[in-house]
Scaffold this motif. Structure first.
Motif, PDB file in Angstrom:
ATOM      1  N   SER A  46       0.841  -1.198   0.000  1.00 54.85           N
ATOM      2  CA  SER A  46       0.000   0.000   0.000  1.00 54.85           C
ATOM      3  C   SER A  46       0.875   1.247   0.000  1.00 54.85           C
ATOM      4  O   SER A  46       2.032   1.218   0.448  1.00 54.85           O
ATOM      5  CB  SER A  46      -0.906   0.009   1.231  1.00 54.85           C
ATOM      6  OG  SER A  46      -0.129   0.126   2.411  1.00 54.85           O
ATOM      7  N   PRO A  47       0.354   2.374  -0.484  1.00 55.94           N
ATOM      8  CA  PRO A  47       1.164   3.610  -0.521  1.00 55.94           C
ATOM      9  C   PRO A  47       1.706   4.017   0.835  1.00 55.94           C
ATOM     10  O   PRO A  47       2.859   4.429   0.952  1.00 55.94           O
ATOM     11  CB  PRO A  47       0.176   4.644  -1.070  1.00 55.94           C
ATOM     12  CG  PRO A  47      -0.786   3.857  -1.890  1.00 55.94           C
ATOM     13  CD  PRO A  47      -0.939   2.553  -1.156  1.00 55.94           C
ATOM     14  N   MET A  48       0.887   3.893   1.896  1.00 60.59           N
ATOM     15  CA  MET A  48       1.358   4.297   3.217  1.00 60.59           C
ATOM     16  C   MET A  48       2.467   3.386   3.716  1.00 60.59           C
ATOM     17  O   MET A  48       3.473   3.833   4.283  1.00 60.59           O
ATOM     18  CB  MET A  48       0.189   4.301   4.211  1.00 60.59           C
ATOM     19  CG  MET A  48       0.586   4.653   5.644  1.00 60.59           C
ATOM     20  SD  MET A  48       1.488   6.223   5.812  1.00 60.59           S
ATOM     21  CE  MET A  48       0.178   7.392   5.471  1.00 60.59           C
ATOM     22  N   ARG A  49       2.340   2.083   3.489  1.00 62.48           N
ATOM     23  CA  ARG A  49       3.387   1.165   3.938  1.00 62.48           C
ATOM     24  C   ARG A  49       4.672   1.392   3.152  1.00 62.48           C
ATOM     25  O   ARG A  49       5.768   1.357   3.717  1.00 62.48           O
ATOM     26  CB  ARG A  49       2.921  -0.291   3.814  1.00 62.48           C
ATOM     27  CG  ARG A  49       3.912  -1.278   4.433  1.00 62.48           C
ATOM     28  CD  ARG A  49       3.299  -2.642   4.593  1.00 62.48           C
ATOM     29  NE  ARG A  49       2.348  -2.708   5.679  1.00 62.48           N
ATOM     30  CZ  ARG A  49       2.690  -2.902   6.958  1.00 62.48           C
ATOM     31  NH1 ARG A  49       3.964  -3.012   7.299  1.00 62.48           N
ATOM     32  NH2 ARG A  49       1.776  -2.969   7.882  1.00 62.48           N
ATOM     33  N   ARG A  50       4.558   1.664   1.851  1.00 63.35           N
ATOM     34  CA  ARG A  50       5.763   1.944   1.063  1.00 63.35           C
ATOM     35  C   ARG A  50       6.432   3.223   1.552  1.00 63.35           C
ATOM     36  O   ARG A  50       7.653   3.312   1.609  1.00 63.35           O
ATOM     37  CB  ARG A  50       5.410   2.085  -0.418  1.00 63.35           C
ATOM     38  CG  ARG A  50       5.020   0.784  -1.085  1.00 63.35           C
ATOM     39  CD  ARG A  50       5.187   0.876  -2.594  1.00 63.35           C
ATOM     40  NE  ARG A  50       4.507   2.026  -3.170  1.00 63.35           N
ATOM     41  CZ  ARG A  50       3.248   2.021  -3.575  1.00 63.35           C
ATOM     42  NH1 ARG A  50       2.516   0.923  -3.460  1.00 63.35           N
ATOM     43  NH2 ARG A  50       2.704   3.113  -4.088  1.00 63.35           N
ATOM     44  N   LEU A  51       5.607   4.205   1.911  1.00 64.22           N
ATOM     45  CA  LEU A  51       6.142   5.474   2.408  1.00 64.22           C
ATOM     46  C   LEU A  51       6.998   5.250   3.648  1.00 64.22           C
ATOM     47  O   LEU A  51       8.114   5.754   3.758  1.00 64.22           O
ATOM     48  CB  LEU A  51       4.984   6.426   2.732  1.00 64.22           C
ATOM     49  CG  LEU A  51       5.329   7.829   3.228  1.00 64.22           C
ATOM     50  CD1 LEU A  51       5.864   8.667   2.097  1.00 64.22           C
ATOM     51  CD2 LEU A  51       4.108   8.493   3.842  1.00 64.22           C
TER      52      LEU A  51
END
Length: 455
Positions: A46-51
């Motif tokens: 997910s975008p937040m986890r990648r961030l």
């Protein structure tokens, strides 16, 4: 002095003396795996986890230079920003749009540019309650976002499509947070009871007391932890090792009052206002309206909710409802408080006592659902644009029957794509003025099918 120095000092105090911070702050997750709920935002890839993962690898915050976290209070917006800050060695600066202005934002941006140029250090700016910033204040963020001088993580409890300027919204990754479930909150309460940074096992929480805390929390983690802290403090002061239901009931009102004063219950009260209008309880609706006014809520926020209710809950059962709500919103924007209270009362009473129909909402919801499923076939050729050279050769606009040339003004021809031909999205009620539409729509559908005479 750099704003993040204050943050660092506060964190030092918390680490040296954890008891100096509220329980909700002490129990704030430090890594993603400690976050409860929001599984849709935290799943692998997910975008937040990648961030967060990219930041933890020392590459700085990855992805977009602006992230908007939208959700009700207590769902983890500040927590997610905090986790990002702990995962990276970037400067982390926290501002609240309630107290900060353009001057403070520019100071952060100037500090970010110095840190980047002099030390190669990135800056993460967490801006809480961004919807309280004016258009000009939000504009001041754009250069820093566009040039990646900062990574902006902004939080809002209001619909960003109404409260955030389009240029900033288009440059941001929008993440929607959902209210926490009882299971999420139960896990959080039990962790707070046992962990050393929490209550450290000083008291226990029986099932009936836990159930009561879950009920009053309403999906809000901060409220749940604050109520637990108040109840635990009361129990300990009485020399009790167990937080009884009576102790919870004695302390919860005090905790709720504190949150009311700080605005954390506005989402709940706004929901209660709309549900009271939907239920036609005019007195309850006025009670919740008064609470929002007394709490200092933005009158434009209330007016927007009334406009939504006019279409969602009343619709064509009273076609005057939406014009009344829109007029109230326009009047509120021009006059402001305290006089706007009269206008909001006017609109609230009118909507609460109007006949109700959710047919407009269910109609568009059903149509949207079909479109999402892929039921969106080609526009029938006779309905396509024929105002260009070569359209006739393609068969576009050929055979179209102009309704004004037909007796009754309704031509028997196909309008919908073949994939949804015959679908019935609008199902009118028999309430109020919509009863007339219920009679009309059946006759119109018969005419369109050619099943009824056109006279």
């Amino acid at each position: 002095m750099e704003p993040d120095l204050f943050t660092a000092a506060a964190e030092d105090r918390q680490e040296n003396d954890p008891s100096s911070s509220p329980l909700a702050v002490r129990m704030r997750p430090r890594v993603l795996d400690e976050v409860v709920g929001q599984g849709h935002l935290l799943k692998p890839g997910s975008p937040m986890r990648r961030l967060v993962e990219q930041a933890a690898k020392g590459r700085g915050p990855a992805g977009p230079s602006s992230v908007l976290l939208w959700g009700p209070p207590g769902t983890g917006k500040t927590t997610l920003a905090y986790v990002v800050s702990k995962a990276t060695d970037a400067r982390f600066v926290e501002l609240s749009a309630i107290t900060a202005g353009v001057k403070e934002v520019r100071a952060v941006i100037d500090g970010a540019r110095r840190a980047s140029g002099g030390f190669g250090k990135e800056t993460v700016l967490f801006l809480d309650e961004i919807h309280r910033f004016s258009k000009a204040q939000q504009d001041s963020l754009l250069p820093a976002v566009e040039n990646r001088w900062i990574t902006l993580i902004a939080a809002t409890t209001e619909n960003p499509y109404f409260s955030i300027i389009s240029p900033l919204l288009s440059r941001s990754l929008l993440l929607t947070l959902e209210p926490l479930t009882d299971d999420d909150l139960r896990a959080l309460l039990r962790r707070a009871l046992t962990e050393e940074r929490g209550l450290g096992g000083a008291v226990s929480l029986p099932d009936d007391s836990e159930a009561h805390l879950l009920r009053i929390a309403g999906g809000d983690a901060r409220r749940a932890l604050t109520a637990l802290e108040a109840a635990a403090g009361a129990a300990i002061s009485k020399g009790e090792k167990e937080i009884s239901l009576g102790t919870v009931e004695e302390t919860v009102d005090r905790a709720a009052v504190k949150y009311d004063r700080e605005g954390d219950q506005h989402y709940d009260v706004a929901s209660a206002l709309i549900k009271s209008i939907r239920g036609s309880d005019v007195d309850a609706a006025l009670h919740y309206l008064a609470r929002m006014i007394e709490a200092g809520e933005d009158p434009r926020f209330i007016a927007r909710r009334l406009m939504i209710s006019a279409s969602e809950d009343i619709g064509l059962a009273d076609p005057t409802a939406l014009p009344i709500a829109v007029a109230a919103a326009q009047a509120v924007a021009m006059i402001g408080f305290p006089e706007a209270a009269l206008t909001l009362s006017h609109a609230t009473i009118a909507l609460a006592l109007a006949p109700k129909s959710n047919a407009a909402m269910t109609a568009i919801s059903a149509a949207l659902e079909d479109v999402k499923k892929g039921l969106a076939g080609p526009v029938p050729p006779h309905l396509r644009d024929g105002h260009y050279k070569g359209a006739a050769k393609l068969g576009h606009a050929q055979g179209y029957v102009y309704p004004h040339d037909v007796p009754g003004g309704i031509a028997a021809q196909q309008y919908a794509p073949e994939e949804v031909r015959g679908k019935r999205y609008y199902e009118p009620t028999r309430y109020g003025a919509e009863a007339r539409y219920a009679d009309v729509v059946e006759k119109v559908r018969e005419r369109l099918r050619g099943d009824a005479p056109s006279n």
